[in-house]
Structures are given as C-alpha cells and as structure tokens.
Design a protein around this motif. Structure first.
Motif, short mmCIF file in Angstrom:
data_model
loop_
_atom_site.label_atom_id
_atom_site.label_comp_id
_atom_site.label_asym_id
_atom_site.label_seq_id
_atom_site.Cartn_x
_atom_site.Cartn_y
_atom_site.Cartn_z
N VAL A 180 46.57 -85.22 -25.31
CA VAL A 180 45.16 -85.52 -25.11
C VAL A 180 44.99 -87.01 -25.37
CG1 VAL A 180 42.78 -85.09 -25.84
CG2 VAL A 180 44.44 -83.22 -25.84
N ASN A 181 44.57 -87.73 -24.35
CA ASN A 181 44.38 -89.17 -24.46
C ASN A 181 45.62 -89.86 -25.01
OD1 ASN A 181 41.75 -88.85 -23.48
ND2 ASN A 181 40.96 -88.49 -25.54
N LEU A 224 38.85 -78.40 -27.24
CA LEU A 224 38.67 -79.84 -27.41
C LEU A 224 37.63 -80.14 -28.48
CD1 LEU A 224 38.66 -81.03 -23.68
CD2 LEU A 224 40.45 -81.47 -25.38
N ARG A 225 36.51 -79.48 -28.41
CA ARG A 225 35.39 -79.76 -29.31
C ARG A 225 35.63 -79.22 -30.72
NH1 ARG A 225 30.93 -81.86 -27.21
NH2 ARG A 225 29.59 -80.92 -28.79
N LEU A 230 36.98 -83.56 -30.38
CA LEU A 230 36.63 -84.44 -29.27
C LEU A 230 35.32 -83.94 -28.67
CD1 LEU A 230 40.19 -84.79 -27.74
CD2 LEU A 230 38.95 -86.47 -29.12
N LYS A 231 34.27 -84.69 -28.85
CA LYS A 231 32.92 -84.22 -28.52
C LYS A 231 32.36 -84.78 -27.22
CE LYS A 231 32.60 -82.09 -32.52
NZ LYS A 231 32.65 -80.67 -32.65
N SER A 232 33.10 -85.64 -26.51
CA SER A 232 32.52 -86.24 -25.30
C SER A 232 32.26 -85.21 -24.21
CB SER A 232 33.40 -87.38 -24.77
OG SER A 232 34.62 -86.89 -24.26
N THR A 258 40.06 -87.34 -21.83
CA THR A 258 38.62 -87.18 -22.05
C THR A 258 38.01 -88.59 -22.12
OG1 THR A 258 38.72 -87.28 -24.47
CG2 THR A 258 39.07 -85.11 -23.43
N GLU A 309 36.75 -90.08 -24.50
CA GLU A 309 37.18 -90.83 -25.70
C GLU A 309 38.35 -91.75 -25.39
OE1 GLU A 309 35.28 -87.13 -27.60
OE2 GLU A 309 36.54 -87.49 -25.87
N GLY A 310 39.18 -91.37 -24.42
CA GLY A 310 40.36 -92.16 -24.08
C GLY A 310 40.05 -93.43 -23.32
#
Length: 156
Positions: A7-8, A26-27, A32-34, A73, A75-76
C-alpha cells in the motif's frame, strides 16, 4: 488466511475475513482514511483506489482479491520526497470544495496521467466520469488535471 500486499509502496500483511471490502481494511486495519465510503454500490467513486495502477471501487472489492497486489491511495500522493504534481495542481487550483469525493477523483486522475493522459479537457472529463462531485468543483478539478498533465510533460 494471511494476505500480503503493498500500500503506497509499503509492504503489509493482514488476516481479514475474506469477503471484507478493501475499503474497510484500508480504513480500519491500516488507518488510511482518504478513500471514503459513499454509496457502497460503485456509483459515486469516493472509495476509488488504484490496484496495480487500475482504478477500482474499494467499497465492493473483497480484500481477498488483493493478495500480492499493489494498492495506491491518495495518501501516497504526498511523500517526504515531494508532492505528486497532481496534488500540487489540485492545491494550486483550489480544486476542492467539501473534499469528500476528491481522494477518489485524485486516484482516477492519477491513473489517467500515469497512462500518458494528455491535457485534453474532454478526455479528462471522460476519464473522471465514474466519480461524482456534488459540490460543483468539476471545472477546477479539470483545470487542475490539465495543469498536472503539463507539469508531468504529457500535455501534447
């Protein structure tokens, strides 16, 4: 069942329920909340992430389908090495109003640009068609993606 994927750019392992949606993993598991829950039916795109570079709806994608895959995501887009040109352009054009939909739009736009997408307004609008923005920020979003294409040298 243990799943391993990235992930990222970061390797992760999870022991989820196989039918658990990727969005939930993910969340809740990775923080990771995006990617956001919108409709839960692949109609709004708020949950869009990239799986091996392809936009996917994380709200319906079983986490069991991502074993060994590369997930990206929003965030990346922000890294210690610097922000992705798409993120810079979105900020420069103030291309968000409420921002709820924007992470999904960012990921679909990234897939378009990574595939060599050009600064062509009609082509960008078509590429982003699966993602809804109800705030009316579409003109600024399209301007920002066109700007990012120019920044990335795909403006031809």
């Amino acid at each position: 069942m243990t799943l391993s994927f990235t992930v990222n750019g970061r390797a992760v392992s999870l022991d989820p329920t196989p039918d658990r949606p990727l969005l939930t993993a993910l969340r809740e598991n990775l923080g990771l909340k995006s990617a956001r829950f919108g409709c839960g039916a692949e109609s709004c795109g708020a949950c869009t992430v990239l799986v091996d570079g392809v936009p996917r709806f994380a709200c319906t994608l079983p986490v069991s389908d991502i074993d060994g895959r590369d997930i990206a995501t929003a965030e990346g887009l922000e890294t210690p090495e610097g922000d992705h040109p798409l993120l810079e352009a979105m900020l420069a054009h103030q291309a968000a109003q409420c921002g709820y939909c924007l992470p999904g739009i960012l990921m679909r736009a990234r897939a378009y640009l990574d595939a060599g997408g050009r600064a062509d307004r009609a082509a960008i609008a078509e590429a982003l068609d699966a993602n809804l923005c109800r705030c009316g920020a579409h003109p600024r979003i399209l301007d920002a993606v066109m700007d990012a294409a120019r920044r990335m040298g795909t403006a031809a």
